[in-house]
Each structure stands twice: as structure tokens, then as C-alpha cells.
Design a protein around this motif. Structure first.
Motif, short mmCIF file in Angstrom:
data_model
loop_
_atom_site.label_atom_id
_atom_site.label_comp_id
_atom_site.label_asym_id
_atom_site.label_seq_id
_atom_site.Cartn_x
_atom_site.Cartn_y
_atom_site.Cartn_z
N ALA A 15 0.86 -1.18 0.00
CA ALA A 15 0.00 0.00 0.00
C ALA A 15 0.90 1.23 0.00
O ALA A 15 0.97 1.97 0.98
CB ALA A 15 -0.92 -0.02 1.22
N PHE A 16 1.60 1.40 -1.12
CA PHE A 16 2.52 2.52 -1.24
C PHE A 16 2.55 2.98 -2.69
O PHE A 16 2.74 2.19 -3.61
CB PHE A 16 3.93 2.11 -0.80
N THR A 17 2.33 4.26 -2.89
CA THR A 17 2.50 4.84 -4.21
C THR A 17 2.71 6.35 -4.08
O THR A 17 1.89 7.04 -3.48
CB THR A 17 1.30 4.56 -5.14
N LEU A 18 3.81 6.81 -4.60
CA LEU A 18 4.13 8.24 -4.67
C LEU A 18 4.74 8.50 -6.04
O LEU A 18 5.84 8.05 -6.33
CB LEU A 18 5.14 8.64 -3.58
N THR A 19 3.96 9.18 -6.89
CA THR A 19 4.37 9.41 -8.28
C THR A 19 4.72 8.08 -8.94
O THR A 19 5.76 7.90 -9.55
CB THR A 19 5.58 10.37 -8.36
N ASP B 223 17.97 9.21 0.74
CA ASP B 223 17.04 9.99 1.56
C ASP B 223 15.61 9.91 1.03
O ASP B 223 14.69 9.58 1.76
CB ASP B 223 17.51 11.44 1.68
N ARG B 224 15.40 10.18 -0.24
CA ARG B 224 14.04 10.22 -0.79
C ARG B 224 13.63 8.87 -1.35
O ARG B 224 14.40 8.17 -1.99
CB ARG B 224 13.95 11.27 -1.90
N ILE B 225 12.36 8.50 -1.08
CA ILE B 225 11.78 7.27 -1.62
C ILE B 225 10.43 7.63 -2.25
O ILE B 225 9.60 8.30 -1.63
CB ILE B 225 11.57 6.22 -0.51
N CYS B 226 10.20 7.18 -3.49
CA CYS B 226 8.94 7.44 -4.17
C CYS B 226 8.67 6.34 -5.16
O CYS B 226 9.33 5.30 -5.15
CB CYS B 226 8.95 8.83 -4.83
N GLY B 227 7.68 6.53 -6.03
CA GLY B 227 7.33 5.53 -7.02
C GLY B 227 6.30 4.55 -6.50
O GLY B 227 5.63 4.79 -5.51
N GLY B 228 6.21 3.40 -7.17
CA GLY B 228 5.23 2.39 -6.81
C GLY B 228 5.85 1.20 -6.11
O GLY B 228 5.15 0.24 -5.82
N THR B 229 7.14 1.23 -5.84
CA THR B 229 7.82 0.16 -5.13
C THR B 229 8.57 0.77 -3.96
O THR B 229 9.42 1.64 -4.15
CB THR B 229 8.81 -0.59 -6.04
N PHE B 230 8.24 0.31 -2.77
CA PHE B 230 8.88 0.87 -1.58
C PHE B 230 10.21 0.17 -1.34
O PHE B 230 10.26 -1.00 -0.94
CB PHE B 230 7.96 0.67 -0.36
N ALA B 231 11.28 0.88 -1.62
CA ALA B 231 12.62 0.34 -1.43
C ALA B 231 13.61 1.49 -1.47
O ALA B 231 13.35 2.55 -2.03
CB ALA B 231 12.96 -0.70 -2.51
N ALA B 232 14.77 1.27 -0.86
CA ALA B 232 15.84 2.26 -0.88
C ALA B 232 16.82 1.97 -2.00
O ALA B 232 17.85 2.64 -2.11
CB ALA B 232 16.57 2.28 0.46
N ASP B 233 16.52 0.97 -2.84
CA ASP B 233 17.35 0.63 -4.00
C ASP B 233 16.51 0.74 -5.26
O ASP B 233 15.28 0.66 -5.23
CB ASP B 233 17.86 -0.81 -3.89
N LEU B 234 17.17 0.90 -6.38
CA LEU B 234 16.49 0.85 -7.68
C LEU B 234 16.20 -0.61 -8.00
O LEU B 234 17.05 -1.34 -8.51
CB LEU B 234 17.37 1.48 -8.76
N SER B 235 15.01 -1.04 -7.65
CA SER B 235 14.68 -2.46 -7.76
C SER B 235 13.21 -2.61 -8.09
O SER B 235 12.40 -1.73 -7.86
CB SER B 235 15.01 -3.17 -6.44
#
Length: 400
Positions: free
Chosen positions: A314-318, A363-375
């Protein structure tokens, strides 16, 4: 808080004075009088009077003079209890006090407290009013029935004591019209807080959420809570609990924290979060603070499962959380950077990730996948730090 007294029993016990010394004739006359059922009043002569005085002199040698008031002894049973918090019969929280004090301060009795010696006093008010009572409930006009009108409903919160630093708002009920569908702006109904630290206006469904308002130190301008309703007919309902927090308490939040969470686990959610009809609100910029508990040196965050829409997160930011997309992290101008909306978690790292030789601080996390890596794979995010961590939410927020 001061102690309030309640007198529950009072009485007078009258102790009779010892019979005066009487001669034989007097005693016989009294006996005759009792036998005939009459009343005999002794006519004192000088001899009896003198004998009575002699008797008093003898008494004074052994006993101190008996005062007239000593015939009566007042007995009082006094119960004292603090003006602490209590749970009313309706489930609302109130203050334990006497019936007279509750009535004089404009509250309503709602059950008993202090083992039945006090009343749980509930303070509830509506539009165009003011309060300095701790724990006041701010409700819509006609509550508990919904309100379908338009206009402005305002409550002015006055400090109960100069040592109050913060005002906490708990949204026990909060359902007003949501944002418009295009840009997610609250242009119909709004809840506005003024007089304290800058707080973004919110709308929609926010039951269960809370806010902390920095009210300053000493006697300052009051804090105003305003519901603005306009537009199409809508069954609006709100009930906001207003709690005043002294400066020297351990449960006071840090300055700049709009929300403050304690405990070793829990959930955070954005304003107007709803799995079916909720929309992320635009123009949001606020801090969420989480207190590190004793003997813990880190916080781990994991996106909750959205069971209503059958999504694993349940995460989506841009971004679109229905389809897996590469996570977007960090700041900058690249295609995978968060330039518009983001969740700010200082130095976040995926759980189990091997630290590179030169560790980068995401520091910043966004998108449709909650992770601190590009994955493409969502991951739990860990902050290993033995101090309090702040989450900054810019533009839109999330549910953990």
C-alpha cells in the motif's frame, strides 16, 4: 491539579450533661412524676442552689470547666480525589470532579469515578465557541447526526495554563468531502488549523489520525480549529478531541512534528488514506516523528499489504503500485530520482543489503515500489541509528 473534596456524611451527636446532685425529696418527686406520667420541674431553693455551687467547686478540682459547645460533637467523613482523567459511560474521556464543579465549568456528567465519589465530566462543544478545558471534544452541528450544510465552523482553543506548549488533536470522527479528482486539491471541504506552527489543510476521511500543534511558551495567541464546508451535499461528521500538553511532560513531541508515534511497533498512514476511495492529498509538507524506545537502536519500515485491492503493498508516490515498477530514490534530475513527491527517510537502507565500499545515503523514496534501492522488488527499509528519526513527507504521503 488540586484536590476536590466531597462531604458524604455529616451528623451531630449530643452528649447529655451529668445529672446535677439532687436531695432525697427531689428524687422522690421525680419518681412520683414518672409514675403518674407527668412532668416535674424542680423549683430550686437557696439551699439547693448553694449545694449545686459546692458540687461545681468539687468538680473543678478534678475536671476542667465544661464549655457549652462541648455538648455537641461534629463528625465529618471527607473523601478527596484528584482531578485526573476518567472514562465516561459513553466511552468518551473526561475529568473526574464533583457535580457542582462540572456544572459550573459547562461540562456534563457521564458516569462515576473515584470509586463512586466523583463524576466523570465530559466537555463537548460545537461551532463558534471557545474552550480552555483539557480534553474538550469539538463536534459538528447536530452531532451525533451528520451535518449537510455549508459554511464555517470554528473552535478557539485557549491555553488552560501558561506552561502548555502543544495541542494534540485526535480525530475520533472525521469525514468531510475529499479532494477533486484531477490534482487532488482540497477545494471544497477543508480542515484548517491556525495560530500555531504551519499545518497543511486536509480533507476527506481521516478517522484515527492525529496532529500536534506547537502553541509556543507562555500566554500566546489561541489556536483556532476551523471546518470549512462547501460544494455538493455531503454527510459530514467530525469529532476532534483537543488535549493540552504541558512543556515538561515526557509525552510532548519534538518541535516540528505534526505526528508523533511511540511504541515498538505500529502503523503510519497518510491523510485521507482509504483503500477504495482515498486520494493522496496535494500540497502536503510535514514531519512524522517516531520515538526510539529504550534498548532499541533502529527502526524498520515495511509497506502494509493492501488486501482490499489485492496488492502486496500500500505505497504509491508518483508511481503505479498495481504494476511492478522500478523504485525511485534520491534527489536530482535523473529519471529515477524523486523530483515531485517523496517520502524522506534519512540514510535509509534495504534490509539485508550489502553496504558498498562507499556507502551512499539514500534519503528520498517514491514511485510504486517501496525500497531504498532501484529495484522491482519491494523491501523493508532499515535505519540503524540510536537517536530519534524524523520522516518528512513532501507533497503526498503513504501508509506503512
Amino acid at each position: 491539579m488540586g484536590l476536590k473534596c466531597l462531604v458524604i456524611l455529616f451528623g451531630l451527636i449530643k452528649f447529655c450533661k451529668a445529672n446535677e446532685t439532687m436531695n432525697t425529696d427531689t428524687l422522690s418527686k421525680v419518681a412520683d412524676s414518672r409514675a403518674t406520667g407527668g412532668i416535674y420541674l424542680t423549683k430550686w431553693n437557696r439551699g439547693l442552689e448553694r449545694g449545686h455551687q459546692d458540687t461545681k467547686k468539687i468538680e473543678h478540682r478534678f475536671w476542667s470547666p465544661v464549655q457549652r459547645e462541648s455538648k455537641f460533637l461534629s463528625l465529618f467523613t471527607v473523601v478527596t480525589f484528584p482531578n485526573g482523567g476518567c472514562a465516561g459511560a459513553s466511552g468518551d474521556n473526561g475529568t473526574c470532579m464533583t457535580a457542582r464543579e462540572c456544572s459550573s465549568r459547562g461540562g456534563s456528567a457521564n458516569g462515576y469515578c473515584a470509586n463512586g465519589f466523583g463524576l466523570c465530566c465530559i466537555f463537548m462543544t460545537s461551532c463558534e465557541s471557545s474552550t480552555s478545558e483539557n480534553g474538550t471534544y469539538f463536534v459538528n452541528s447536530g452531532y451525533p447526526a451528520p451535518y449537510d450544510g455549508t459554511g464555517s465552523c470554528e473552535l478557539t482553543v485557549i491555553k488552560s495554563h501558561p506552561d502548555v506548549c502543544q495541542i494534540r488533536l485526535d480525530f475520533d470522527r472525521f469525514s468531510i468531502a475529499g479532494p477533486e479528482q484531477m490534482n487532488h486539491v482540497c477545494n471544497q471541504d477543508q480542515f484548517i488549523v491556525s495560530g500555531g506552527n504551519p499545518i497543511p489543510a486536509i480533507c476527506g476521511t481521516n478517522q484515527g489520525s492525529h496532529m500536534y500543534v506547537d502553541a509556543g511558551i507562555g500566554t500566546t495567541n489561541p489556536v483556532k480549529l476551523t471546518f470549512v464546508t462547501s460544494g455538493n451535499p455531503f454527510e459530514r461528521l467530525w469529532k476532534v478531541k483537543v488535549t493540552q500538553i504541558p512543556c515538561n511532560t515526557i509525552y510532548k513531541a519534538d518541535e516540528g512534528c505534526l505526528q508523533y508515534y511511540t511504541g515498538v511497533s505500529g502503523q503510519l498512514q497518510s491523510f485521507n488514506y482509504h483503500p477504495v476511495s482515498g486520494l493522496q492529498l496535494s500540497n502536503q509538507d510535514y514531519g512524522i516523528c517516531i520515538r526510539i524506545e529504550r534498548n532499541f537502536c533502529g527502526i524498520q519500515y515495511t509497506a502494509c499489504v493492501d488486501t482490499v485491492n489485492n496488492r502486496s503493498r500500500a505505497f504509491t508516490l508518483t508511481g503505479n503500485s498495481n504494476n511492478p515498477v522500478n523504485s525511485m530514490i534520491g534527489s536530482g534530475s535523473g529519471p529515477n530520482n524523486c523530483a515531485n513527491d517523496w517520502l524522506l527517510i534519512p540514510c535509509a537502507a534495504n534490509v539485508g543489503r550489502l553496504q558498498p565500499a562507499q556507502a551512499l545515503c539514500t534519503d528520498r523514496i517514491c514511485g510504486g515500489t517501496f525500497a531504498a534501492d532501484l529495484s522491482m522488488q519491494a523491501s523493508s527499509v532499515l535505519i540503524g541509528d540510536c537517536c530519534k528519526q524524523n520522516l518528512g513527507v513532501a507533497e503526498r504521503s503513504l501508509l506503512f
